[in-house]
Design an enzyme around this catalytic site. Structure first.
Site, short mmCIF file in Angstrom:
data_model
loop_
_atom_site.label_atom_id
_atom_site.label_comp_id
_atom_site.label_asym_id
_atom_site.label_seq_id
_atom_site.Cartn_x
_atom_site.Cartn_y
_atom_site.Cartn_z
N ARG A 90 35.17 33.47 25.18
CA ARG A 90 34.27 33.84 24.09
C ARG A 90 35.08 34.52 22.97
NH1 ARG A 90 32.22 35.32 29.02
NH2 ARG A 90 30.24 34.35 29.62
N HIS B 227 32.08 29.62 18.84
CA HIS B 227 31.56 29.11 20.11
C HIS B 227 31.71 27.59 20.23
CE1 HIS B 227 29.85 31.48 23.29
NE2 HIS B 227 29.03 30.52 23.63
N ARG C 193 34.51 26.74 22.44
CA ARG C 193 34.16 27.01 23.84
C ARG C 193 33.35 25.85 24.41
NH1 ARG C 193 33.31 31.16 27.68
NH2 ARG C 193 31.21 31.33 28.55
N HIS D 110 30.70 31.88 33.76
CA HIS D 110 29.25 31.72 33.92
C HIS D 110 28.83 32.21 35.30
CE1 HIS D 110 28.95 28.21 30.81
NE2 HIS D 110 28.93 29.38 30.24
N TYR E 103 25.70 16.60 28.97
CA TYR E 103 26.17 16.07 27.69
C TYR E 103 27.17 14.94 27.91
CZ TYR E 103 28.93 15.64 23.44
OH TYR E 103 29.60 15.13 22.36
#
Length: 295
Positions: free
Chosen positions: A146, A240, A243, A266, A278
């Site tokens: 991040r 982001h 990332r 996460h 995705y």
């Protein structure tokens, strides 16, 4: 209500040990609520009702505030009135049954590999600023960390010999590997760029601004925006974005999803799974385009 809000902020700071950003966000949201309620003739916390809070939420909607902003304000209200109830200042929590508006989840912006290469190649010179900017961009894409983690990296968090960085937060730390391209960029910056910004000062931070102080989120946002425009990338790039692209590209190339989850930090696998969905969608699109007569 101002005195009660100030007490709540002190509680967040001294008991809950929340971050400065969280503290500022709660205080801003609650002071705006207090201002609205005062205009409605409500100045005392025990006079606040569910109806008056609902009126405030409707007011925010009429002003065109984003769903995410309204949800955040609601979270601030719930935390505050729960605290007031626990402290015995009010008998009933007026925010307890309030419902947050549904937040529409936007698909993350993910760059193509060519777009990433174009972006990372923009700081191509040898000035201290370009060496720093290239190292920051390369490291961000190489690790998927991040932006808050990037700007708070210390020099001692980087192990160039084995190619790892250590990221820490309030609860845990994790080690994230990086590759040879990021290693070369980091080495060049640490040897020839960082010393220029420090000007014989001492600093624990790996990356600093032009005054040798720690880099801010806004400062880095401007950097990535500048190079995104320079690369001619049409997508709305934020820190982001790299990332998101890091995770999607790793999974697309066969990386283990548990390893990607660990690198991203996460706690919930479902968050990482979003990137898998995705990549599967992109694979389906390519198969369709390549096989359908009118694809």
């Amino acid at each position: 209500m101002v005195a009660e809000i100030n007490d709540f902020i002190i509680y967040l700071r001294e008991i809950k040990k929340t971050s400065k950003n969280t503290e500022v966000s709660y205080q801003r949201d609650l002071m705006q609520l207090a201002s609205f309620l005062e205009q409605q003739g409500i100045r005392e916390v025990d006079k606040v009702t569910k109806t008056s809070l609902t009126s405030y939420i409707l007011h925010l909607e009429k002003e065109g505030k984003a769903t995410t902003t309204i949800s955040r304000c609601l979270a601030s209200m719930k935390a505050f009135f729960h605290f007031e109830c626990k402290e015995g200042r009010i008998q009933k929590d007026p925010a307890e049954l309030l419902k947050a508006p549904k937040v529409e989840k936007k698909a993350p912006t993910i760059l193509t590999v060519d777009e990433v290469n174009s972006l990372l190649s923009q700081p191509g010179g040898e000035t201290p600023k370009e060496l720093r900017d290239r190292a920051m961009l390369e490291l961000l894409y190489a690790t998927g960390i991040r932006v808050s983690e990037l700007i708070h990296l210390k020099k001692t968090d980087v192990n160039l010999s084995i190619g790892y960085i250590t990221c820490r937060d309030e609860h845990k730390e994790r080690m994230v590997p990086f590759g040879k391209v990021a290693k070369l960029a980091l080495s060049a910056y640490m040897e020839r760029g960082r010393v220029y910004f420090l000007r014989d000062q001492e600093s624990p931070w790996l990356f600093t601004n032009c005054n040798g102080k720690s880099m801010s989120r806004q400062g880095f946002w401007k950097i990535i925006k500048f190079y995104g425009d320079k690369a001619g990338i049409k997508a709305d790039i934020t820190p982001h974005t790299l990332r998101h692209s890091f995770a999607a590209h790793l999974l697309r190339n066969g990386a283990d999803i548990h390893a990607v989850q660990a690198m991203l930090g996460h706690s919930d696998m479902a968050t990482t799974q979003m990137y898998m969905n995705y990549t599967q969608g992109e694979d389906l699109r390519r198969s369709y385009t390549g096989a359908h007569p009118r694809g």
